[in-house]
Design a protein around this motif. Structure first.
Motif, PDB file in Angstrom:
ATOM      1  N   SER A  30       4.918   3.170   9.330  1.00 51.08           N
ATOM      2  CA  SER A  30       5.811   3.611   8.255  1.00 51.08           C
ATOM      3  C   SER A  30       6.944   2.622   8.033  1.00 51.08           C
ATOM      4  O   SER A  30       7.527   2.566   6.943  1.00 51.08           O
ATOM      5  N   GLU A  31       7.261   1.826   9.054  1.00 48.69           N
ATOM      6  CA  GLU A  31       8.325   0.822   8.931  1.00 48.69           C
ATOM      7  C   GLU A  31       7.791  -0.541   8.491  1.00 48.69           C
ATOM      8  O   GLU A  31       8.421  -1.228   7.688  1.00 48.69           O
ATOM      9  N   LYS A  32       6.618  -0.929   9.013  1.00 47.22           N
ATOM     10  CA  LYS A  32       6.144  -2.288   8.823  1.00 47.22           C
ATOM     11  C   LYS A  32       4.877  -2.390   7.988  1.00 47.22           C
ATOM     12  O   LYS A  32       4.490  -3.499   7.589  1.00 47.22           O
ATOM     13  N   GLY A  33       4.226  -1.256   7.720  1.00 47.67           N
ATOM     14  CA  GLY A  33       2.955  -1.304   7.010  1.00 47.67           C
ATOM     15  C   GLY A  33       1.846  -1.791   7.928  1.00 47.67           C
ATOM     16  O   GLY A  33       2.096  -2.243   9.056  1.00 47.67           O
ATOM     17  N   LEU A  34       0.617  -1.724   7.439  1.00 49.88           N
ATOM     18  CA  LEU A  34      -0.520  -2.145   8.254  1.00 49.88           C
ATOM     19  C   LEU A  34      -0.445  -3.638   8.562  1.00 49.88           C
ATOM     20  O   LEU A  34      -0.662  -4.064   9.701  1.00 49.88           O
ATOM     21  N   ARG A  35      -0.137  -4.443   7.557  1.00 48.53           N
ATOM     22  CA  ARG A  35      -0.143  -5.884   7.758  1.00 48.53           C
ATOM     23  C   ARG A  35       0.914  -6.332   8.754  1.00 48.53           C
ATOM     24  O   ARG A  35       0.673  -7.223   9.575  1.00 48.53           O
ATOM     25  N   GLY A  36       2.081  -5.739   8.714  1.00 51.46           N
ATOM     26  CA  GLY A  36       3.163  -6.172   9.597  1.00 51.46           C
ATOM     27  C   GLY A  36       3.119  -5.574  10.983  1.00 51.46           C
ATOM     28  O   GLY A  36       3.826  -6.047  11.880  1.00 51.46           O
ATOM     29  N   ALA A  37       2.311  -4.546  11.172  1.00 52.82           N
ATOM     30  CA  ALA A  37       2.239  -3.880  12.475  1.00 52.82           C
ATOM     31  C   ALA A  37       1.305  -4.618  13.418  1.00 52.82           C
ATOM     32  O   ALA A  37       0.348  -5.272  12.999  1.00 52.82           O
ATOM     33  N   PHE A 113       1.874   7.255   3.360  1.00 52.15           N
ATOM     34  CA  PHE A 113       0.943   7.573   2.282  1.00 52.15           C
ATOM     35  C   PHE A 113       1.320   6.823   1.007  1.00 52.15           C
ATOM     36  O   PHE A 113       0.466   6.253   0.320  1.00 52.15           O
ATOM     37  N   ALA A 114       2.615   6.794   0.677  1.00 53.00           N
ATOM     38  CA  ALA A 114       3.072   6.102  -0.523  1.00 53.00           C
ATOM     39  C   ALA A 114       2.758   4.617  -0.448  1.00 53.00           C
ATOM     40  O   ALA A 114       2.318   4.008  -1.438  1.00 53.00           O
ATOM     41  N   THR A 115       2.961   4.008   0.716  1.00 50.35           N
ATOM     42  CA  THR A 115       2.685   2.584   0.886  1.00 50.35           C
ATOM     43  C   THR A 115       1.205   2.289   0.696  1.00 50.35           C
ATOM     44  O   THR A 115       0.829   1.300   0.054  1.00 50.35           O
ATOM     45  N   ALA A 121      -4.617   1.812  -2.323  1.00 48.39           N
ATOM     46  CA  ALA A 121      -5.361   2.806  -1.536  1.00 48.39           C
ATOM     47  C   ALA A 121      -6.712   2.282  -1.053  1.00 48.39           C
ATOM     48  O   ALA A 121      -7.748   2.923  -1.255  1.00 48.39           O
ATOM     49  N   PRO A 122      -6.762   1.117  -0.389  1.00 50.70           N
ATOM     50  CA  PRO A 122      -8.049   0.566   0.039  1.00 50.70           C
ATOM     51  C   PRO A 122      -8.805   1.439   1.030  1.00 50.70           C
ATOM     52  O   PRO A 122     -10.033   1.387   1.094  1.00 50.70           O
ATOM     53  N   ARG A 123      -8.076   2.260   1.793  1.00 48.69           N
ATOM     54  CA  ARG A 123      -8.740   3.112   2.783  1.00 48.69           C
ATOM     55  C   ARG A 123      -8.848   4.564   2.349  1.00 48.69           C
ATOM     56  O   ARG A 123      -9.492   5.352   3.020  1.00 48.69           O
ATOM     57  N   LEU A 124      -8.199   4.910   1.258  1.00 49.60           N
ATOM     58  CA  LEU A 124      -8.238   6.296   0.783  1.00 49.60           C
ATOM     59  C   LEU A 124      -8.840   6.429  -0.618  1.00 49.60           C
ATOM     60  O   LEU A 124      -8.918   7.533  -1.137  1.00 49.60           O
ATOM     61  N   ASP A 173      10.637   9.522   0.365  1.00 49.02           N
ATOM     62  CA  ASP A 173      10.388   8.095   0.191  1.00 49.02           C
ATOM     63  C   ASP A 173      11.659   7.304  -0.088  1.00 49.02           C
ATOM     64  O   ASP A 173      11.744   6.117   0.256  1.00 49.02           O
ATOM     65  N   PHE A 174      12.650   7.937  -0.724  1.00 44.95           N
ATOM     66  CA  PHE A 174      13.888   7.245  -1.080  1.00 44.95           C
ATOM     67  C   PHE A 174      15.103   7.959  -0.490  1.00 44.95           C
ATOM     68  O   PHE A 174      16.159   8.019  -1.105  1.00 44.95           O
TER      69      PHE A 174
END
Length: 208
Positions: A30-37, A113-115, A121-124, A173-174
């Motif tokens: 939730s902080e870094k996204g998939l790519r940054g994690a 979910f928003a990210t 949504a490549p996985r959903l 989200d905000f």
């Protein structure tokens, strides 16, 4: 796909380990996204070794995908509970209330979910186009039926649902933006005030 317990009933310890990994991964994703994690970050957050994570999952993508699939089902459950047999206004306002509760209690899940959706949504994508679409179409048809019966004012039921999503999930989200604008005093009651405002607006809009 998960590795441990895939062909047999997981033990209590295995379930606890997996839950700890999911909890840590939710914070990191939730902080870094998939790519940054990274698995190292997830392992550190979970307080277990990277090797232990690899025992349960085939990489961070597997953790991410399983998290998202469970999240989508949890996220749509309030809409799934909207009942054709209930009072139309009460059903819609109960849906709003539950969505506000989720924004208050599950901000990490909402941002994850928003990210995913913002990244295409490549996985959903398949689930959004099938399961979610079918559910929204079903509930929109119920709302449209209430409108035909004169129990609600006539508006587009799909866009009503989208508007509820937008209004309620904004507060997850905000949240930092909301608190910055409201200030410390008003921020304390932001979720209660948001529900009261959305309720007032929808009652005025939907009253036949």
């Amino acid at each position: 796909m998960a590795k441990a317990g895939a062909t047999s009933r997981p033990t209590r310890i295995q379930r606890e380990k997996r839950q700890a990994i999911f909890e840590a991964a939710l914070n990191v994703f939730s902080e870094k996204g998939l790519r940054g994690a990274t698995l190292d970050q997830i392992a550190k957050a979970a307080g277990i070794s990277k090797q232990n994570i690899v025992y349960y999952f085939n990489g961070k993508e597997a953790i991410y995908s399983e998290l998202l699939e469970g999240l989508l089902e949890q996220w749509v459950s309030p809409l799934r509970d909207l009942s054709e047999d209930g009072d139309p206004m009460e059903e819609i306002l109960t849906y709003v209330s539950r969505k506000i509760e989720m924004s208050r209690d599950m901000p990490r899940e909402s941002r994850l979910f928003a990210t995913e959706v913002l990244h295409g949504a490549p996985r959903l994508g398949d689930m959004l186009n099938t399961d979610l679409k079918a559910l929204v179409d079903e509930k929109a048809a119920i709302i449209a039926g209430w409108m035909v019966e004169g129990r609600l004012a006539t508006i587009d039921p799909h866009h009503l649902i989208f508007s509820i999503w937008a209004m309620t999930q904004h507060y997850a989200d905000f949240d930092l933006q909301v608190q910055a604008v409201l200030g410390p005093v008003r921020s304390d009651t932001r979720f209660e005030d948001a529900e009261a405002f959305i309720t007032h607006m929808l009652v005025r809009t939907l009253r036949p």
